[in-house]
Write a protein that holds these residues in place. Structure first.
Motif, PDB file in Angstrom:
ATOM      1  N   GLY A   7      -7.912  -5.137  -1.763  1.00  0.00           N
ATOM      2  CA  GLY A   7      -8.020  -5.511  -0.385  1.00  0.00           C
ATOM      3  C   GLY A   7      -7.065  -6.750   0.339  1.00  0.00           C
ATOM      4  O   GLY A   7      -6.509  -7.371  -0.424  1.00  0.00           O
ATOM      5  N   THR A  39      -8.449  -8.308   8.444  1.00  0.00           N
ATOM      6  CA  THR A  39      -7.295  -7.270   8.168  1.00  0.00           C
ATOM      7  C   THR A  39      -6.213  -7.789   8.911  1.00  0.00           C
ATOM      8  O   THR A  39      -4.968  -7.914   8.872  1.00  0.00           O
ATOM      9  CB  THR A  39      -7.600  -5.976   8.690  1.00  0.00           C
ATOM     10  OG1 THR A  39      -8.805  -5.715   7.272  1.00  0.00           O
ATOM     11  CG2 THR A  39      -6.391  -5.157   7.955  1.00  0.00           C
ATOM     12  N   LEU A  55     -13.425  -7.179   0.661  1.00  0.00           N
ATOM     13  CA  LEU A  55     -11.934  -7.055   0.794  1.00  0.00           C
ATOM     14  C   LEU A  55     -11.248  -7.483  -0.126  1.00  0.00           C
ATOM     15  O   LEU A  55      -9.994  -7.649   0.171  1.00  0.00           O
ATOM     16  CB  LEU A  55     -11.704  -7.795   2.282  1.00  0.00           C
ATOM     17  CG  LEU A  55     -12.448  -7.149   3.353  1.00  0.00           C
ATOM     18  CD1 LEU A  55     -12.081  -7.837   4.792  1.00  0.00           C
ATOM     19  CD2 LEU A  55     -11.971  -5.601   3.697  1.00  0.00           C
ATOM     20  N   TRP A  66      -5.276  -0.417   2.813  1.00  0.00           N
ATOM     21  CA  TRP A  66      -5.959  -0.628   1.517  1.00  0.00           C
ATOM     22  C   TRP A  66      -7.043   0.696   1.642  1.00  0.00           C
ATOM     23  O   TRP A  66      -7.742   0.738   0.340  1.00  0.00           O
ATOM     24  CB  TRP A  66      -6.673  -2.013   1.556  1.00  0.00           C
ATOM     25  CG  TRP A  66      -7.424  -2.185   2.960  1.00  0.00           C
ATOM     26  CD1 TRP A  66      -7.066  -2.953   4.161  1.00  0.00           C
ATOM     27  CD2 TRP A  66      -8.914  -2.132   3.360  1.00  0.00           C
ATOM     28  NE1 TRP A  66      -7.986  -2.855   5.080  1.00  0.00           N
ATOM     29  CE2 TRP A  66      -9.105  -2.418   4.702  1.00  0.00           C
ATOM     30  CE3 TRP A  66      -9.932  -1.359   2.505  1.00  0.00           C
ATOM     31  CZ2 TRP A  66     -10.369  -2.279   5.146  1.00  0.00           C
ATOM     32  CZ3 TRP A  66     -11.112  -1.182   3.100  1.00  0.00           C
ATOM     33  CH2 TRP A  66     -11.397  -1.764   4.465  1.00  0.00           C
ATOM     34  N   ILE A  67      -7.537   1.200   2.792  1.00  0.00           N
ATOM     35  CA  ILE A  67      -8.645   2.286   2.814  1.00  0.00           C
ATOM     36  C   ILE A  67      -7.928   3.558   2.061  1.00  0.00           C
ATOM     37  O   ILE A  67      -8.661   4.096   0.681  1.00  0.00           O
ATOM     38  CB  ILE A  67      -8.857   2.946   4.047  1.00  0.00           C
ATOM     39  CG1 ILE A  67      -9.367   1.532   4.998  1.00  0.00           C
ATOM     40  CG2 ILE A  67      -9.713   4.001   4.209  1.00  0.00           C
ATOM     41  CD1 ILE A  67      -9.829   1.777   6.343  1.00  0.00           C
ATOM     42  N   TYR A  77       1.001  -1.156   0.009  1.00  0.00           N
ATOM     43  CA  TYR A  77       0.070   0.011   0.206  1.00  0.00           C
ATOM     44  C   TYR A  77       0.870   1.195   0.184  1.00  0.00           C
ATOM     45  O   TYR A  77       0.337   2.406  -0.111  1.00  0.00           O
ATOM     46  CB  TYR A  77      -1.021  -0.155   1.216  1.00  0.00           C
ATOM     47  CG  TYR A  77      -1.918  -1.100   0.943  1.00  0.00           C
ATOM     48  CD1 TYR A  77      -2.749  -1.333   0.000  1.00  0.00           C
ATOM     49  CD2 TYR A  77      -2.144  -1.740   2.267  1.00  0.00           C
ATOM     50  CE1 TYR A  77      -3.641  -2.354  -0.044  1.00  0.00           C
ATOM     51  CE2 TYR A  77      -3.015  -3.216   2.061  1.00  0.00           C
ATOM     52  CZ  TYR A  77      -3.699  -3.270   0.815  1.00  0.00           C
ATOM     53  OH  TYR A  77      -4.711  -4.160   1.033  1.00  0.00           O
ATOM     54  N   GLY A 134      -2.391  -4.554   7.322  1.00  0.00           N
ATOM     55  CA  GLY A 134      -2.645  -3.264   8.026  1.00  0.00           C
ATOM     56  C   GLY A 134      -3.911  -2.815   7.074  1.00  0.00           C
ATOM     57  O   GLY A 134      -4.546  -3.415   6.338  1.00  0.00           O
ATOM     58  N   TYR A 135      -4.164  -1.273   7.475  1.00  0.00           N
ATOM     59  CA  TYR A 135      -5.558  -0.780   6.889  1.00  0.00           C
ATOM     60  C   TYR A 135      -4.969   0.277   5.921  1.00  0.00           C
ATOM     61  O   TYR A 135      -5.842   1.193   5.580  1.00  0.00           O
ATOM     62  CB  TYR A 135      -6.032  -0.074   8.104  1.00  0.00           C
ATOM     63  CG  TYR A 135      -6.921  -0.829   8.969  1.00  0.00           C
ATOM     64  CD1 TYR A 135      -8.353  -1.356   8.757  1.00  0.00           C
ATOM     65  CD2 TYR A 135      -6.341  -1.486  10.090  1.00  0.00           C
ATOM     66  CE1 TYR A 135      -8.893  -2.382   9.627  1.00  0.00           C
ATOM     67  CE2 TYR A 135      -6.954  -2.349  10.615  1.00  0.00           C
ATOM     68  CZ  TYR A 135      -8.398  -2.639  10.586  1.00  0.00           C
ATOM     69  OH  TYR A 135      -8.764  -3.594  11.488  1.00  0.00           O
ATOM     70  N   THR A 138     -14.191  -7.652   8.785  1.00  0.00           N
ATOM     71  CA  THR A 138     -13.000  -6.553   8.232  1.00  0.00           C
ATOM     72  C   THR A 138     -11.919  -6.690   9.423  1.00  0.00           C
ATOM     73  O   THR A 138     -10.733  -6.796   8.825  1.00  0.00           O
ATOM     74  CB  THR A 138     -13.689  -5.220   8.264  1.00  0.00           C
ATOM     75  OG1 THR A 138     -14.651  -5.106   7.192  1.00  0.00           O
ATOM     76  CG2 THR A 138     -12.418  -4.391   7.538  1.00  0.00           C
ATOM     77  N   VAL A 139     -12.064  -6.313  10.687  1.00  0.00           N
ATOM     78  CA  VAL A 139     -11.164  -6.498  11.521  1.00  0.00           C
ATOM     79  C   VAL A 139     -10.333  -7.575  11.672  1.00  0.00           C
ATOM     80  O   VAL A 139      -9.116  -7.774  11.628  1.00  0.00           O
ATOM     81  CB  VAL A 139     -11.495  -5.857  12.923  1.00  0.00           C
ATOM     82  CG1 VAL A 139     -10.549  -6.347  14.045  1.00  0.00           C
ATOM     83  CG2 VAL A 139     -12.137  -4.692  13.120  1.00  0.00           C
TER      84      VAL A 139
END
Length: 468
Positions: free
Chosen positions: A146, A296, A252, A305-306, A119, A302-303, A292-293
């Motif tokens: 995702g 991931t 995701l 992807w947002i 990312y 990690g996050y 989602t949590v």
């Protein structure tokens, strides 16, 4: 009498089409760098003509099969699934076709396996032969996918140890699994929506776009749509929480599938009042957040992807908003305006506003069935988003095939599918005039062969003997 048509002939004609696709792709497909042939070479020319000869045969077989499906003795869903398997078989070992995205998938999986932040960096950060296969425009681009897809790509990378042939085959098998899930979900969704299961399979699974881009191109949209389809089946049945989990996993992979959560709420609370709507909304949101949590955390990516959802699109992308942005920017630049750099972002923002307005209209005013509403919503996202590819049409088409209320809608969607199937070269590279001529030549040759077969199948008028 016209061309004799039955299920067996359609199956044979489509098999011939995908066989020519696979053979032509050996010299004209999205080949690895060490197998690349100059576009003007004899092998590449024959390959390009052969691919489009096969594409037109496949489209013809699919159109003729549609007539069989609408006929007095339509085939069963089981027999259509066999046709799908037969048509897809030659593509299993073919090189990638119509896109080089599968090389990006493999490079991103190798990056995750090597603990490189996908990312934050593009495949160039990985380096080596695998990264070199990625199209130059994406070398420095972070992934927009995702964590679920990245886990799949990472596991495949570890299993194949970065070997390109094994990796390409693995990605195609994963795509085939996604197509199989789509095909399994379509008849069930069609029955729930009051549609014909056979017609749903014909339009949503045997569609040339599925074979060309999900199977031959090995796009990860197959996984997204497969999980979305089985998630909707589970959500409308006795396992609504499982449905939410599966749809969240689909999101995701690629974010547009998140709209499926709206359909889940609508399926569970339709006509039951605001209290039930609120309860199902809270339950769905809670299950989606927990999934989602957990996903991931399990992926370990990690996050990021947002933020990666803002990944830039190709400068030559032909979405309506990107095209208008480029035209507006060029016009402002000619006028010497300092606003030219803002034209493209402005049109992309306008596209998002149009999409939001359409989604509100579909769900709050038009109010079709939840599955059909989801199909229309995903179609709007694909058309008015900042990037458009032919396979993006499958986002909405898959669910429209399952739930469209009228034959006229299916006819228009089928016509659009046939046109989109002809719009991308097998190498995935931008077209030039010479390649377009060769592609058209292959298609015309197929039409000539089909016409000759049609003429040969017509009964000959008896010749009257002259009397003395």
């Amino acid at each position: 009498m016209g061309f004799p048509v039955d299920l067996r002939r359609c199956q044979a004609l489509g098999l011939a089409g995908t066989a020519f696709l696979a053979l032509g792709g050996e010299t004209a497909g999205a080949l690895p760098a060490h197998d690349f042939l100059a576009p003007g070479s004899v092998q590449a020319v024959l390959g390009l003509v052969g691919v489009y000869f096969g594409v037109v045969l496949l489209i013809a077989a699919w159109v003729l099969l549609g007539g069989v499906v609408r006929g007095p003795e339509p085939p069963t869903p089981r027999s259509l699934l066999l046709v799908l398997a037969v048509w897809a078989a030659p593509l299993l070992l073919a090189p990638p076709l119509f896109s080089r995205d599968v090389y990006s998938y493999l490079a991103q999986g190798a990056m995750v396996d090597a603990h490189i932040d996908v990312y934050a960096y593009g495949p160039a950060q990985l380096g080596g032969p695998l990264a070199d296969e990625v199209a130059p425009v994406w070398q420095q681009t972070a992934t927009p996918y995702g964590p679920v897809f990245l886990v799949v790509a990472s596991v495949l990378s570890a299993l194949t140890r970065g070997q390109l042939p094994a990796g390409l085959l693995g990605m195609r098998l994963i795509a085939l699994l996604g197509v199989a899930l789509m095909a399994a979900a379509l008849p069930r969704l069609a029955r729930h929506s009051g549609a014909d299961p056979a017609a749903a399979l014909w339009l949503g699974a045997l569609n040339p776009l599925v074979l060309l881009h999900l199977v031959a191109g090995a796009h990860n949209d197959a996984i997204m749509l497969g999980l979305l389809g089985v998630g909707l089946v589970a959500a409308r049945g006795r396992w609504p929480v499982l449905g939410v989990v599966l749809i969240t996993l689909a999101a995701l992979v690629k974010a547009p599938a998140a709209l499926g959560l709206v359909a889940v709420v609508a399926l569970r609370s339709r006509g039951r009042g605001p209290r039930v709507l609120l309860r199902h909304t809270v339950t769905t949101a809670t299950a989606a957040a927990a999934t989602t949590v957990a996903a991931t955390a399990a992926a370990g990516t990690g996050y990021g992807w947002i933020a990666a959802l803002k990944t830039p699109v190709s400068p030559h992308n032909w979405s309506p908003t990107s095209l208008l942005g480029r035209v507006t920017g060029a016009a402002l630049d000619q006028l010497g305006s300092g606003l030219a750099p803002f034209a493209l972002p402005a049109w992309h923002a306008a596209g998002l506003l149009v999409t939001a307005a359409l989604l509100l209209f579909i769900w709050l005013r038009l109010r079709p069935g939840p599955v059909y509403a989801l199909g229309l919503s995903l179609a709007a996202v694909a058309v008015f988003g900042p990037a458009v590819r032919p396979w993006y049409a499958l986002w909405g088409l898959f669910l429209i095939a399952a739930a469209a209320p009228t034959g006229s809608v299916r006819t228009r969607v089928a016509a659009a599918s046939a046109v989109l199937a002809l719009t991308v070269l097998p190498s995935g590279a931008p077209a030039d005039v010479e390649q377009v001529i060769l592609a058209v030549s292959g298609g015309v040759l197929a039409l000539v062969v089909l016409w000759q077969a049609h003429q040969a199948a017509r009964p000959q008028s008896p010749v009257r003997e002259r009397t003395a």
